[in-house]
Design an enzyme around this catalytic site. Structure first.
Site, PDB file in Angstrom:
ATOM      1  N   CYS A 197     -16.057  -9.220  -8.055  1.00 41.86           N
ATOM      2  CA  CYS A 197     -15.272 -10.266  -7.402  1.00 41.86           C
ATOM      3  C   CYS A 197     -13.781 -10.129  -7.705  1.00 41.86           C
ATOM      4  O   CYS A 197     -12.988 -10.983  -7.358  1.00 41.86           O
ATOM      5  CB  CYS A 197     -15.777 -11.655  -7.773  1.00 41.86           C
ATOM      6  SG  CYS A 197     -15.684 -11.989  -9.529  1.00 41.86           S
TER       7      CYS A 197
ATOM      8  N   HIS B 245      10.211   5.639  17.339  1.00 36.61           N
ATOM      9  CA  HIS B 245       9.877   5.513  15.916  1.00 36.61           C
ATOM     10  C   HIS B 245       9.347   4.122  15.612  1.00 36.61           C
ATOM     11  O   HIS B 245       8.300   3.948  14.986  1.00 36.61           O
ATOM     12  CB  HIS B 245      11.121   5.811  15.076  1.00 36.61           C
ATOM     13  CG  HIS B 245      10.873   5.660  13.618  1.00 36.61           C
ATOM     14  ND1 HIS B 245      11.101   4.481  12.955  1.00 36.61           N
ATOM     15  CD2 HIS B 245      10.367   6.506  12.703  1.00 36.61           C
ATOM     16  CE1 HIS B 245      10.760   4.629  11.687  1.00 36.61           C
ATOM     17  NE2 HIS B 245      10.321   5.850  11.508  1.00 36.61           N
TER      18      HIS B 245
HETATM   19  C1  PEP Z   1     -11.132 -10.939 -12.319  1.00 31.79           C
HETATM   20  O1  PEP Z   1     -10.653 -10.970 -13.432  1.00 31.79           O
HETATM   21  O2  PEP Z   1     -11.316  -9.892 -11.666  1.00 31.79           O
HETATM   22  C2  PEP Z   1     -11.516 -12.182 -11.638  1.00 31.79           C
HETATM   23  C3  PEP Z   1     -12.123 -12.164 -10.469  1.00 31.79           C
HETATM   24  O3  PEP Z   1     -11.131 -13.345 -12.210  1.00 31.79           O
HETATM   25  P1  PEP Z   1      -9.628 -13.914 -12.174  1.00 31.79           P
HETATM   26  O4  PEP Z   1      -8.881 -13.084 -11.178  1.00 31.79           O
HETATM   27  O5  PEP Z   1      -9.752 -15.324 -11.771  1.00 31.79           O
HETATM   28  O6  PEP Z   1      -9.206 -13.706 -13.586  1.00 31.79           O
END
Ligand code: PEP
Ligand code: MG
Length: 877
Positions: A832, A455
């Site tokens: 992002c 496991h």
């Molecule tokens: C987001 O809000 O997705 C972003 C990339 O900015 P932060 O995480 O810095 O607010």
């Protein structure tokens, strides 16, 4: 026509995986290609879904079909449930669409009762075997179907062994096992308040129900969440005629892979136990022998098994993981599936299959689970330090990687210690499915018992966690949380290092080094890059991160969070002065101190990116995150500004917000304090000018990103003075420099009015962290506290902050692109937020036409592979 809920193995094939589950579809396929498979039938995944729809009941129609198929199975096998001449015994196993090793339950030897035991004892002339089967069945049925708990039975076995003065289960004789079976039944009656069922059909219905129910057990739920398997899929149930590996020394059972699941090396790899039943190998209760030793014990069956392995690998064009049994020298195949493997093995196998002509590079790219790559990107032991270190012991290299940390002895402790930031190595006699969360929390797992398919080994490989198993040199005292190894006593909290690639165990902490992309990893990545359309950038705030990301293939910076640059050295002092300024002059004086530092940072970023795009986001977080909290720091700030401690405290108090995430942050800071954005503009442009001058062959084109815009007028207002400042800098330098000003789309209103926003924004970048927060209205900092309740209630299957909510947040993204692009056709669009490194979210970004995804450096290769897979899966029309 009534629904068809049940299929004989002869009625299915490999393509029916969704309906029959992986195991059922493959049993059918093996039957079709003429391999020796004990026959039986599969109850479909739809029947499981129906069971839940019917309030956790198997309805009459399904029951009737099951009964009909028992009849068919009896005809095929020539055996009959409860028969006194030729009784039918079956195994009942779960099998979902995606394999979930070790997650759900199995019952063997079903169909036994006291009369049948006597029949098979007499017919086989092997009373020991008959009673061993019966006591196992009672044990498994009580545990899995009635949830009595294993431990009562294990205690009874231990007591029996002690009474008889023996160490191993196999040393118990027929009478002992008969007595145990009776004790088990008494235990069952005591716990359940009813007699143990004798009717095989009643036993079977109970077992099928238990398998359906196990789809919803906590460990299955955790596994599904980790592996992106939807709850709605359900599991199928396979009812298969038993083949017996525990009938004597000419019998056995084993588990084998066609290639090494840890390294990918071609060749038979596996384990075998004589006179045993399936669960004995996997449970790690006895340490099994290497599969090749089977050649001496069962030459004929071994030869045949080798042939079967070749057939299966050629048939599935992938590494197979098989379970089999040898009954009186005859081979039976119980299961085959594409084997789980480590990331390292996955890469090697994919490349080898291409070289062997079995797969195309495109198929090889599609075969690898991008989430697996994570483990390869984590540090390995420093080779020099490792050479010098003296191992305490060597056991099985069950799952590769380097792990060091403090010793803990229970899964709960592993979870608890890890939650408070400790790195731990979980040391156990053996692991069981209840340990899964603790195993996940640990850096590595070390077990005393169990082989490569135990496991611990299987689950650790699946998770990508380092594991060394079967270290029998350890004298373990789990109860008192200590063990002795190589003459030294180890206690909870002591430091230990384990190497899952060699199986070696070391005292103390061995330093680690970063991983690199080379060999097969590089080859697969090279292929992936040929297929993907999405660019992959990185979220990096420091030159070191940026360089790492470049090494891992990043094609630009998608997000530089400038606020992270303010914590280093004594910069925070100047930053605090800026925050606690009471006049513009004071603020500008503080900003003057910060400007050269920022400019220097940006120059290093541009250098690291060698002319590739760098997107710099202006100051975003609420200012109170930066204010001093200790008396000492407050005093220091007061002195620096020539103010009283009292005044500083008042300023700090005035920065308090009830809801800082929706407070004075993002572009609102630039609106209230334009001088901050101006200073940042100067820093960006001056840095770009310098680096462009130093590298005339590069194109340095800064991207300035304004965060948290909700209204076109906000963007316009800030953009105006950013452009004014930038243009003045460029004019003063007397050179040509292009730059762009864009915005994050992270407030729903920005997405809803993206056509307006695109009039000013030269690019969009989706900040899906905030966009998720504000679309759901869930605080990203607090959601963790209630999401577990959401998982339990099946409201959510995943954390929407990790895996993009494509329905809601995704709709806003799609809308923003559809509104923005017609206004500005050259608008480039990225993401992002954290989702930029999550494979299923990357696929969504590909589908809705983003230009790039941006993620943390270590996720860049994952995103590259996920982007390639998205392009392969969704070809352009
Ligand atoms: C987001 O809000 O997705 C972003 C990339 O900015 P932060 O995480 O810095 O607010
Ligand atoms: Mg944000």
């Amino acid at each position: 026509m009534a629904n068809k809920w049940v299929y004989l193995f002869t009625e299915g094939d490999a393509s029916m995986r969704n309906l029959l589950g992986g195991k059922g579809a493959n049993l059918a396929e093996m039957t079709n290609i003429g391999l020796p498979v004990p026959q039986g039938f599969t109850i479909t995944t739809e029947a499981c879904t129906q069971y839940y729809e019917d309030g956790r009941e198997i309805n009459e129609e399904i029951q009737a079909q099951i009964n009909e198929y028992i009849g068919k199975m009896e005809e095929i096998t020539g055996k009959k449930f409860g028969d006194h001449e030729n009784p039918l015994l079956v195994s009942v196993r779960s099998g979902a669409r995606a394999s979930m090793p070790g997650m759900m339950d199995t019952i063997l030897n079903l169909g036994l009762n006291e009369e049948v035991v006597n029949v098979i004892a007499e017919k086989s002339g092997n009373a020991r075997w008959a009673w061993d089967c019966y006591r196992r069945f009672i044990q498994m049925y009580s545990d899995v179907v009635m949830e009595v708990g294993k431990k009562y039975f294990e205690t009874l076995i231990d007591e029996m062994k002690e009474k008889k003065g023996v160490k191993l289960d196999v040393e118990l004789d027929a009478d002992d096992l008969k007595e145990l079976a009776n004790q088990f039944k008494a235990e069952y009656k005591d716990k359940i308040g009813a007699d143990f069922p004798d009717d095989p059909k009643e036993q079977l219905m109970g077992a099928i129900k238990a398998v359906f129910r196990s789809w919803d057990n906590p460990r299955a739920n955790v596994y599904r969440r980790d592996n992106d398997i939807p709850y709605s899929w359900g599991t199928a149930v396979n009812v298969q005629s038993m083949a017996f590996g525990n009938m004597g020394d000419d019998c056995g059972t084993g588990v084998a892979f066609t290639r090494d699941p840890a390294t990918g090396e071609k060749g038979l790899f596996g384990e075998f136990l004589t006179n045993a039943q399936g669960e004995d190998v996997v449970a790690g209760v006895r340490t099994p022998m290497h599969i090749n030793e089977m050649a001496d014990k069962f030459p004929e069956a071994f030869k045949q098994f080798n042939e079967v392995c070749k057939t299966l690998e050629n048939h599935y064009r992938d590494m197979q993981d098989m379970e089999f049994t040898v009954e009186h020298g005859k081979l039976y195949m119980l299961q085959t599936r594409n084997g789980k493997r480590t990331a390292q093995a996955a890469l090697k196998i994919a490349c080898d299959l291409v070289d062997e002509g079995m797969r195309t590079p495109e198929e090889a790219v599609a075969m690898i689970d991008p989430r697996n790559l994570d483990t390869l990107l984590h540090p390995q032991f420093d080779a020099e330090a490792l050479k010098k270190a003296e191992p305490l012991a060597k056991a099985l290299a069950a799952s590769p990687g380097a792990a060091c940390g403090k010793i803990v002895f229970t899964a709960e402790d592993a979870k608890e210690w890890a939650a408070r930031g400790e790195k731990v190595v979980l040391v156990r006699l053996e692991t069981s499915p209840e340990d899964i969360e603790g195993m996940k929390a640990a850096q590595g797992i070390l077990t005393v018992r169990g082989g490569m398919t135990s496991h611990a080994a299987v689950v650790a490989r699946g998770m990508g966690t380092c594991c060394v198993s079967g270290c029998s040199d350890i004298a373990m005292d789990e109860e008192n949380k200590k063990f002795v190894l190589a003459g030294k006593e180890f206690h909870e909290g002591d430091a230990l290092s384990i190497d899952g690639s060699t199986g070696k165990i070391y005292d103390g902490i061995i330093p680690t080094v970063d991983a690199t992309i080379a060999g097969e990893f590089g080859r697969i990545m090279g292929w992936a890059d040929q297929y993907r359309r999405l660019k992959v950038r990185t979220n990096a705030d420091t030159p070191a991160d940026a360089r790492k990301a470049r090494e891992l293939g990043a094609e630009g910076i998608g997000l530089c969070r400038t606020e992270h640059m303010f914590f280093e050295g004594n910069r925070i002092d100047a930053f605090r002065e800026m925050i606690c300024s009471e006049t513009i002059e004071e603020r500008e004086a503080a900003l003057e101190k910060i400007l050269p530092e920022q400019q220097g940072d940006f120059e290093k970023l541009y250098e690291a990116l060698e002319g590739n795009p760098v997107c710099i986001r202006f100051l975003d977080p609420p200012l109170h995150e930066f204010v001093p909290t200790t008396e000492e720091d407050i005093k220091k700030l007061a002195d620096a500004q020539g103010k009283s401690v009292e005044t500083i405290k008042n300023i700090i108090a005035s920065l308090h917000e009830f809801n800082p995430m929706m407070g004075h942050r993002g572009c609102r800071l630039a609106v209230t304090y334009p001088e901050i954005a101006k200073m940042q503009t100067k820093a960006v442009i001056r840095a770009a000018i310098n680096v462009q001058k130093a590298h005339p062959d590069w194109t340095v084109e800064p991207e300035i990103m304004i965060p948290l815009v909700g209204d076109i007028k906000e963007l316009k207002y800030v953009k105006n003075f950013v452009v004014e400042t930038a243009d003045a800098e460029i004019a003063a330098a007397g050179i040509e420099l292009k730059y762009q000003v864009g915005t994050m789309i992270e407030i729903p209103r920005a997405a809803l009015t993206a056509d307006d926003i695109a009039k000013e924004a030269e690019f969009f970048c989706f900040g899906t962290n905030d966009l998720t927060q504000m679309t759901y209205g869930f605080s990203r900092d607090d959601a963790g506290k209630f999401l577990n309740a959401y998982y339990d209630a099946k409201i959510f299957e995943n954390d929407p902050f990790a895996k993009l909510d494509q329905v809601g947040v995704g709709k806003l993204m799609k809308m923003a692109i559809e509104l923005g692009k017609p206004v500005r056709p050259e608008l480039h669009v990225g993401i992002c937020g954290e989702h930029g490194g999550d494979p299923s979210s990357v696929e969504f970004c590909h589908k809705i036409g983003l230009d790039y995804v941006s993620c943390s450096p270590f996720r860049v290769p994952i995103a590259r592979l996920a982007a390639a897979q998205a392009a392969i899966k969704n070809p352009r029309k």
